[in-house]
Design a protein around this motif. Structure first.
Motif, PDB file in Angstrom:
ATOM      1  N   ALA A   1      32.891  44.337  44.464  1.00 30.13           N
ATOM      2  CA  ALA A   1      32.812  43.174  43.859  1.00 30.13           C
ATOM      3  C   ALA A   1      33.825  43.079  42.630  1.00 30.13           C
ATOM      4  CB  ALA A   1      31.191  42.855  43.030  1.00 30.13           C
ATOM      5  N   GLY A   2      34.142  41.831  41.759  1.00 32.47           N
ATOM      6  CA  GLY A   2      34.948  41.888  40.958  1.00 32.47           C
ATOM      7  C   GLY A   2      36.106  41.174  40.925  1.00 32.47           C
ATOM      8  N   GLY A   3      36.143  39.829  40.816  1.00 27.81           N
ATOM      9  CA  GLY A   3      37.368  38.940  40.913  1.00 27.81           C
ATOM     10  C   GLY A   3      37.846  38.715  42.378  1.00 27.81           C
ATOM     11  N   LEU A   4      37.032  38.916  43.465  1.00 33.34           N
ATOM     12  CA  LEU A   4      37.340  38.743  44.762  1.00 33.34           C
ATOM     13  C   LEU A   4      37.352  37.001  45.109  1.00 33.34           C
ATOM     14  CD1 LEU A   4      35.297  41.308  46.607  1.00 33.34           C
ATOM     15  CD2 LEU A   4      37.635  41.152  45.918  1.00 33.34           C
ATOM     16  N   THR A   5      38.489  36.781  45.597  1.00 34.34           N
ATOM     17  CA  THR A   5      38.864  35.209  46.046  1.00 34.34           C
ATOM     18  C   THR A   5      39.067  35.268  47.366  1.00 34.34           C
ATOM     19  OG1 THR A   5      41.192  35.265  45.474  1.00 34.34           O
ATOM     20  CG2 THR A   5      39.647  34.779  43.577  1.00 34.34           C
ATOM     21  N   ALA A   6      39.195  33.917  48.083  1.00 36.58           N
ATOM     22  CA  ALA A   6      39.984  33.817  49.339  1.00 36.58           C
ATOM     23  C   ALA A   6      41.400  34.215  49.609  1.00 36.58           C
ATOM     24  CB  ALA A   6      39.824  32.380  49.903  1.00 36.58           C
ATOM     25  N   GLU A   7      41.855  34.291  48.179  1.00 41.99           N
ATOM     26  CA  GLU A   7      43.388  34.781  48.424  1.00 41.99           C
ATOM     27  C   GLU A   7      43.494  36.207  48.266  1.00 41.99           C
ATOM     28  OE1 GLU A   7      42.949  30.802  47.709  1.00 41.99           O
ATOM     29  OE2 GLU A   7      42.246  32.329  46.418  1.00 41.99           O
ATOM     30  N   ASN A   8      42.504  36.926  47.785  1.00 41.94           N
ATOM     31  CA  ASN A   8      42.719  38.510  47.818  1.00 41.94           C
ATOM     32  C   ASN A   8      41.996  39.059  48.244  1.00 41.94           C
ATOM     33  OD1 ASN A   8      40.543  38.546  46.196  1.00 41.94           O
ATOM     34  ND2 ASN A   8      41.674  38.474  44.082  1.00 41.94           N
ATOM     35  N   VAL A   9      40.703  38.747  49.031  1.00 46.32           N
ATOM     36  CA  VAL A   9      39.769  39.693  49.628  1.00 46.32           C
ATOM     37  C   VAL A   9      40.334  40.417  50.759  1.00 46.32           C
ATOM     38  CG1 VAL A   9      38.844  37.522  51.089  1.00 46.32           C
ATOM     39  CG2 VAL A   9      37.554  39.702  50.402  1.00 46.32           C
ATOM     40  N   GLY A  10      41.358  39.692  51.487  1.00 46.77           N
ATOM     41  CA  GLY A  10      41.941  40.388  52.794  1.00 46.77           C
ATOM     42  C   GLY A  10      42.670  41.444  52.350  1.00 46.77           C
ATOM     43  N   HIS A  11      43.439  41.442  51.287  1.00 43.89           N
ATOM     44  CA  HIS A  11      43.970  42.768  50.784  1.00 43.89           C
ATOM     45  C   HIS A  11      43.064  43.648  50.288  1.00 43.89           C
ATOM     46  CE1 HIS A  11      46.869  45.288  48.582  1.00 43.89           C
ATOM     47  NE2 HIS A  11      46.327  45.114  47.550  1.00 43.89           N
ATOM     48  N   ALA A  12      41.907  43.208  49.356  1.00 44.75           N
ATOM     49  CA  ALA A  12      40.854  44.161  48.820  1.00 44.75           C
ATOM     50  C   ALA A  12      40.392  45.003  50.261  1.00 44.75           C
ATOM     51  CB  ALA A  12      39.907  43.336  48.285  1.00 44.75           C
ATOM     52  N   ILE A  13      40.073  44.315  51.457  1.00 40.44           N
ATOM     53  CA  ILE A  13      39.253  45.067  52.490  1.00 40.44           C
ATOM     54  C   ILE A  13      40.563  45.947  53.213  1.00 40.44           C
ATOM     55  CG2 ILE A  13      38.238  44.410  54.665  1.00 40.44           C
ATOM     56  CD1 ILE A  13      37.427  41.781  53.424  1.00 40.44           C
ATOM     57  N   ALA A  14      41.469  45.541  53.379  1.00 48.22           N
ATOM     58  CA  ALA A  14      42.361  46.493  53.976  1.00 48.22           C
ATOM     59  C   ALA A  14      42.792  47.673  53.048  1.00 48.22           C
ATOM     60  CB  ALA A  14      43.961  45.610  54.330  1.00 48.22           C
ATOM     61  N   LEU A  15      42.941  47.525  51.853  1.00 47.03           N
ATOM     62  CA  LEU A  15      42.881  48.548  50.999  1.00 47.03           C
ATOM     63  C   LEU A  15      41.892  49.723  50.957  1.00 47.03           C
ATOM     64  CD1 LEU A  15      44.740  50.089  48.731  1.00 47.03           C
ATOM     65  CD2 LEU A  15      44.026  48.845  47.197  1.00 47.03           C
ATOM     66  N   THR A  16      40.572  48.962  50.575  1.00 48.38           N
ATOM     67  CA  THR A  16      39.494  49.883  50.628  1.00 48.38           C
ATOM     68  C   THR A  16      38.723  50.319  51.643  1.00 48.38           C
ATOM     69  OG1 THR A  16      38.107  48.274  49.887  1.00 48.38           O
ATOM     70  CG2 THR A  16      39.322  49.032  48.138  1.00 48.38           C
ATOM     71  N   GLY A  17      38.748  49.190  52.930  1.00 48.28           N
ATOM     72  CA  GLY A  17      37.667  49.346  53.852  1.00 48.28           C
ATOM     73  C   GLY A  17      36.185  49.171  53.382  1.00 48.28           C
ATOM     74  N   ALA A  18      36.037  48.264  52.536  1.00 45.67           N
ATOM     75  CA  ALA A  18      34.806  48.145  51.911  1.00 45.67           C
ATOM     76  C   ALA A  18      33.961  47.304  52.981  1.00 45.67           C
ATOM     77  CB  ALA A  18      34.927  46.882  50.664  1.00 45.67           C
ATOM     78  N   PRO A  19      32.697  47.998  53.185  1.00 45.23           N
ATOM     79  CA  PRO A  19      31.951  47.439  54.193  1.00 45.23           C
ATOM     80  C   PRO A  19      31.060  46.067  53.789  1.00 45.23           C
ATOM     81  CG  PRO A  19      30.954  49.396  53.312  1.00 45.23           C
ATOM     82  CD  PRO A  19      32.344  49.062  52.651  1.00 45.23           C
ATOM     83  N   LEU A  20      31.189  45.837  52.597  1.00 45.77           N
ATOM     84  CA  LEU A  20      30.424  44.783  52.122  1.00 45.77           C
ATOM     85  C   LEU A  20      31.254  44.140  50.886  1.00 45.77           C
ATOM     86  CD1 LEU A  20      26.943  43.874  51.230  1.00 45.77           C
ATOM     87  CD2 LEU A  20      28.525  43.590  49.391  1.00 45.77           C
ATOM     88  N   VAL A  21      31.317  42.773  50.953  1.00 45.82           N
ATOM     89  CA  VAL A  21      32.208  42.092  49.791  1.00 45.82           C
ATOM     90  C   VAL A  21      31.456  41.134  49.123  1.00 45.82           C
ATOM     91  CG1 VAL A  21      34.528  42.839  50.540  1.00 45.82           C
ATOM     92  CG2 VAL A  21      33.337  40.717  51.245  1.00 45.82           C
ATOM     93  N   ASP A  22      31.538  41.060  47.669  1.00 46.62           N
ATOM     94  CA  ASP A  22      30.534  40.149  47.018  1.00 46.62           C
ATOM     95  C   ASP A  22      31.529  39.336  46.004  1.00 46.62           C
ATOM     96  OD1 ASP A  22      28.707  39.107  45.207  1.00 46.62           O
ATOM     97  OD2 ASP A  22      27.612  41.073  44.912  1.00 46.62           O
ATOM     98  N   THR A  23      31.185  38.119  45.736  1.00 48.79           N
ATOM     99  CA  THR A  23      32.013  37.187  45.076  1.00 48.79           C
ATOM    100  C   THR A  23      31.053  36.181  44.322  1.00 48.79           C
ATOM    101  OG1 THR A  23      33.724  35.711  44.922  1.00 48.79           O
ATOM    102  CG2 THR A  23      32.339  35.511  46.712  1.00 48.79           C
ATOM    103  N   SER A  24      31.270  35.897  43.107  1.00 49.00           N
ATOM    104  CA  SER A  24      30.586  34.864  42.484  1.00 49.00           C
ATOM    105  C   SER A  24      31.510  33.892  41.710  1.00 49.00           C
ATOM    106  CB  SER A  24      29.834  35.480  41.540  1.00 49.00           C
ATOM    107  OG  SER A  24      28.963  34.589  40.691  1.00 49.00           O
ATOM    108  N   SER A  25      32.171  34.201  40.886  1.00 53.18           N
ATOM    109  CA  SER A  25      33.271  33.243  40.121  1.00 53.18           C
ATOM    110  C   SER A  25      34.247  33.026  41.026  1.00 53.18           C
ATOM    111  CB  SER A  25      33.598  33.851  38.963  1.00 53.18           C
ATOM    112  OG  SER A  25      34.551  35.151  39.157  1.00 53.18           O
ATOM    113  N   GLY A  26      34.521  34.021  42.196  1.00 62.09           N
ATOM    114  CA  GLY A  26      35.681  33.526  43.023  1.00 62.09           C
ATOM    115  C   GLY A  26      35.574  32.503  43.877  1.00 62.09           C
ATOM    116  N   VAL A  27      34.441  31.732  43.977  1.00 62.10           N
ATOM    117  CA  VAL A  27      34.161  30.774  44.608  1.00 62.10           C
ATOM    118  C   VAL A  27      33.657  29.590  43.995  1.00 62.10           C
ATOM    119  CG1 VAL A  27      33.872  31.834  47.167  1.00 62.10           C
ATOM    120  CG2 VAL A  27      31.812  31.617  45.382  1.00 62.10           C
ATOM    121  N   GLU A  28      33.905  29.320  42.733  1.00 61.43           N
ATOM    122  CA  GLU A  28      33.415  28.257  41.807  1.00 61.43           C
ATOM    123  C   GLU A  28      34.687  27.435  41.347  1.00 61.43           C
ATOM    124  OE1 GLU A  28      29.451  30.647  39.984  1.00 61.43           O
ATOM    125  OE2 GLU A  28      31.544  30.518  38.794  1.00 61.43           O
ATOM    126  N   SER A  29      34.405  26.450  40.848  1.00 59.57           N
ATOM    127  CA  SER A  29      35.296  25.274  40.325  1.00 59.57           C
ATOM    128  C   SER A  29      35.071  25.431  38.761  1.00 59.57           C
ATOM    129  CB  SER A  29      35.122  23.562  40.913  1.00 59.57           C
ATOM    130  OG  SER A  29      33.734  23.492  40.566  1.00 59.57           O
TER     131      SER A  29
END
Length: 213
Positions: free
Chosen positions: A165-193
């Motif tokens: 978790a932490g600052g994940l958005t549609a723009e960076n989540v792919g990179h985050a998953i590729a780098l970490t192998g995270a089995p779960l990703v969590d977003t809140s402010s990253g999907v807000e207006s």
């Protein structure tokens, strides 16, 4: 690499919940923390929980809450998971898991490798570690749009299941998953207006990006 599970946290409206379900998120997070712009009342939680039942797992987020507050939320929303986002000790996590008979996720604020090492003390007490960004002193403990050095948790092989978790958005989540192998990703402010205002288009984009990472 398996497709990671997706959690959309800070859901407070039926529209946002339906967007998460349409986008095939696995978890909807409801915040029970009065200082948060995403806080939900017991009445809101009951409506959202009933709508979510059997369609998406319901996670209740708490910050150093007493058992009465947690019990009210569990009853209102029919929670499936307790997420502890404060300074709860391993002993407290284990106590709540036993008291409510629900899986417990513990958020761990990360700024250094030493913070990652602390996750091991929750083995046997919590069911999942959620690695999140450490927020400034006095700030809210999450939902601030802050990220941390993801390489600190890359392919973590600790004693617990884990998520990112932490600052994940549609723009960076792919990179985050590729780098970490995270089995779960969590977003809140990253999907807000705006703080606490979910954007259904951003929810859809985030889930699509996470699934195609």
């Amino acid at each position: 690499m398996p497709t990671p599970a997706i959690k959309i946290c800070g859901i407070s409206t039926p529209d946002a919940l339906e967007a998460a379900i349409r986008a095939r998120a696995a978890y909807a997070g409801f915040v029970f923390f009065a200082k948060s712009p995403r806080n939900v009342s017991p009445a809101q939680a009951a409506e959202l929980g009933a709508r979510a039942q059997g369609r998406i797992q319901r996670v209740g987020l708490f910050v150093d809450a007493d058992e009465g507050t947690i019990a009210e939320a569990v009853d209102a929303a029919g929670l499936d998971v307790l997420q502890l986002h404060g300074k709860e000790s391993p002993e407290r996590a284990a106590q709540l898991r036993s008291r409510f008979g629900l899986p417990v996720w513990k958020a761990m604020p990360i700024a250094s490798i030493g913070d990652v090492a602390r996750a091991h003390v929750y083995a046997g007490a919590a069911d999942l570690m959620l690695f999140d960004a450490k927020t400034p002193t006095g700030a809210l403990p999450g939902g601030m749009g802050l990220s941390f050095d993801w390489s600190l948790v890359a392919h973590w092989n600790g004693p617990l299941k884990w998520g990112l978790a932490g600052g994940l958005t549609a723009e960076n989540v792919g990179h985050a998953i590729a780098l970490t192998g995270a089995p779960l990703v969590d977003t809140s402010s990253g999907v807000e207006s705006a703080p606490g205002v979910k954007d259904t288009g951003k929810i859809a984009a985030f889930c699509a990006a996470a699934r195609t990472a």
